[in-house]
Design an enzyme around this catalytic site. Structure first.
Site, PDB file in Angstrom:
ATOM      1  N   GLU A 119       1.478 -47.417  -3.585  1.00 23.15           N
ATOM      2  CA  GLU A 119       2.451 -48.073  -4.038  1.00 23.15           C
ATOM      3  C   GLU A 119       3.476 -46.885  -4.373  1.00 23.15           C
ATOM      4  OE1 GLU A 119       2.238 -50.339  -7.625  1.00 23.15           O
ATOM      5  OE2 GLU A 119       3.983 -51.446  -7.236  1.00 23.15           O
ATOM      6  N   LYS A 196       7.553 -56.801  -3.005  1.00 18.86           N
ATOM      7  CA  LYS A 196       6.419 -57.258  -4.171  1.00 18.86           C
ATOM      8  C   LYS A 196       6.893 -58.919  -4.717  1.00 18.86           C
ATOM      9  CE  LYS A 196       4.213 -55.159  -8.165  1.00 18.86           C
ATOM     10  NZ  LYS A 196       4.236 -53.665  -8.879  1.00 18.86           N
ATOM     11  N   CYS A 233       0.414 -54.324  -5.537  1.00 16.01           N
ATOM     12  CA  CYS A 233       0.086 -54.121  -6.884  1.00 16.01           C
ATOM     13  C   CYS A 233      -0.412 -55.290  -7.388  1.00 16.01           C
ATOM     14  CB  CYS A 233       0.897 -53.132  -7.478  1.00 16.01           C
ATOM     15  SG  CYS A 233       0.280 -52.647  -9.180  1.00 16.01           S
TER      16      CYS A 233
END
Lengths: 384, 384
Positions: A119, A196, A233
């Site tokens: 990430e 995300k 994540c």
């Protein structure tokens, strides 16, 4: 023995358990034993010279009559930042391009078809500082920024799909920032980007200081080597996020992450692996490694004194398969490249055995979830 | 060393790892170290005399200003069947009542408030045989069958909530069978029943031969000691099932199961623990133990010869907490009672830290899931 000095659980077990116990412990911890991938001498030597770990495994499937094996080699890269966090921005980016580019060279020697980086791989994970400058300067256009152009070169040179998670600057929409993964096809086309979906407000930091929840849904990328998706994540804590990528057809879901020991380490081996099992697909968990120091001290809302680092990023990147098997993790302390050869036929074979999609009763859940989000939802509670 | 002889991973690690390595391995495998629960001598002696393992742990929470600690002691029982599977039905049931009743006596000595038994605890797990007789004779009324009446006695005697998973005969609806858990309040009232939502068609057997998907939704039971729910066996593979119990307010979700080594063992430590993490609640995974032999041979649709047993039920029952910590598992080979003292305040404390419900974006998922179940659903796929 502090967290930073403990290189990996796997090494400790190997060092101390007798052979029969080790075999059974491995079965319980990692599932079906994986063959080691035969890696070329040149790659092993290059990894040694460049001081990173190189590991390779094979996830096999059964032969079928109508489909040939669908083999794909996937590479995961975990790495420390290269320069101190107060070096000039462009130098930091360039140094990371150089380091990761060299690791991709080794991935290419190993025949990797799809590579994924960690990430926000072009920068320190500076969101804990809550400072704007210089961190927002690391943000780039997903379509034609410096880093995407670099990845296009890598993709073309190595005939490799590159998944590149960056901090995105979205000029079309007021210059806002996003936490985004760019997917570059092996022919060098930008296949698209995905953002995300779930943004943490936890522990040391609140990433929503910098960017909001993604608006690209659960898109899947059809590459020459299979259908892939990227769950960035904190999205790994949300089982519905994994599910919807799978419902859209993802065969491999990458989870590029940045997370530290005291916060999440006992959860790390659980969540991506659970997602592989629950969704009949492969998952790839990638975490950065090392400790990153920042010039200005910051507090963490935990009553403790101001400090200059966010904690130890524990690496431990791994891949998990739909049958519950997984690779050992990469090191907790060192840069590394994990290569695995997957037979994507395993997904449907496991699905046909366990049938979670068939038995999933999604109509019931769509209905229940629709009710549950209403502000006047009445929970279903039985009382005496 | 075959699966049957390996008693537990925890014991092997304790026997071979040096202290510092053991501590770190435990942190990685089990999360935050749990205190051992101080169990009364009388209970330890009774467990020894009756030849079952007794383990106790404490899940602590931080003190709060406005809420006192919300302590509850939970007991999980895993056991072998007592008589051979061809003994008369009533004798088998009575022998299991006696055995489990004695274990509940010990749970009472340990101050247990809520006890849960394994799936279909009054019978061998005979669904692999596909025979009707005598197995359907084990089915009972959930409201006033022999076993529910037995559990009412236990509940009253020990002031204990009893979760009793049985094969249910539903006379109101044509005498159909269900896989059901009956929840008896500590005052002896039947608080209600809840049915298995997802039915396996996997490996050795297809339980839908005997009963269909449950129609009781995701109800939660408000007991004096907290809100509980029961996710029976195969439901643990479905993250949405855990989620909806949690959305309805469950603080502890029990997962009474019956599963064997080669099928599921590497998944066992993953799924219930992932559910505890993902839903900010406690989860309790219970599996029966031992190998059950049936008089008539049966095949398993796997090309292998007919056989008389389903495989080794590996026990390994455990509890997991929302912070990712978990107890060690009970034995893979012996009967056992696992007692844990939970402070239910931990659920909200972890929820307030990690915020998965707040960041869950359930509106998006309700919408996406509604689209995904349509027969003409178009997956979101980006192509070159």
């Amino acid at each position: 023995m502090s967290g930073k000095d403990f290189e990996s659980l796997e090494k400790v077990l190997e060092a101390h358990l007798p052979e029969a116990e080790l075999k059974e412990a491995r079965r319980l911890l990692f599932g079906k034993e994986l063959k080691k991938l035969d890696l070329p001498r040149s790659a092993i030597d290059a990894a040694g010279q460049q001081d990173f770990d190189l590991k390779g495994y094979v996830f096999e499937a059964s032969p079928e009559q109508l489909r040939p094996p669908r083999m794909v080699r996937v590479g995961l890269i975990q790495n420390k930042i290269v320069l101190p966090t107060d070096a000039p921005v462009l130098e930091q980016i360039t140094a990371l391009h150089k380091r990761v580019g060299e690791m991709v060279e080794v991935a290419a020697m190993c025949g990797v078809n799809i590579v994924c980086f960690q990430e926000a791989w072009t920068m320190p994970f500076a969101f804990c500082t809550r400072e704007r400058e210089p961190w927002t300067e690391f943000a780039e256009s997903a379509e034609d920024g410096l880093t995407t152009r670099f990845c296009i070169q890598l993709a073309k040179k190595h005939n490799m799909v590159v998944v590149s998670p960056i901090l995105e600057r979205d000029e079309i929409h007021g210059g806002t920032l996003w936490n985004t993964a760019v997917v570059v096809s092996n022919n060098g086309n930008v296949l698209g980007k995905t953002r995300k979906n779930h943004i943490p407000r936890v522990g040391d930091f609140n990433e929503s200081t910098y960017y909001m929840e993604g608006n690209t849904g659960h898109r899947v990328f059809q590459t020459q080597f299979g259908k892939i998706a990227v769950n960035i994540c904190y999205g790994r804590h949300h089982p519905l996020n994994w599910l919807m990528y799978s419902v859209n057809g993802a065969e491999i879901i990458f989870n590029p992450s940045a997370t530290v020991g005291l916060l999440s380490e006992p959860m790390w081996p659980i969540e991506a692996r659970n997602a592989a099992i629950a969704n009949h697909c492969f998952t790839c968990a990638i975490n950065r490694v090392g400790t990153e120091y920042f010039k200005n001290e910051f507090t963490s809302g935990d009553g403790k004194k101001a400090h200059h680092d966010f904690g130890h990023f524990y690496g431990s990147s791994y891949m998990a398969a739909p049958d519950g098997s997984r690779t050992p993790g990469l090191s907790r302390t060192r840069d590394g490249l994990l290569v695995a050869e997957l037979d994507l036929n395993l997904n449907r074979q496991v699905a046909d055995k366990w049938n979670f999609k068939m038995t999933g009763r999604y109509e019931m859940y769509a209905e229940e979830l629709k009710k549950a989000i209403q502000h006047d939802f009445k929970p279903n509670v039985m009382k005496d």
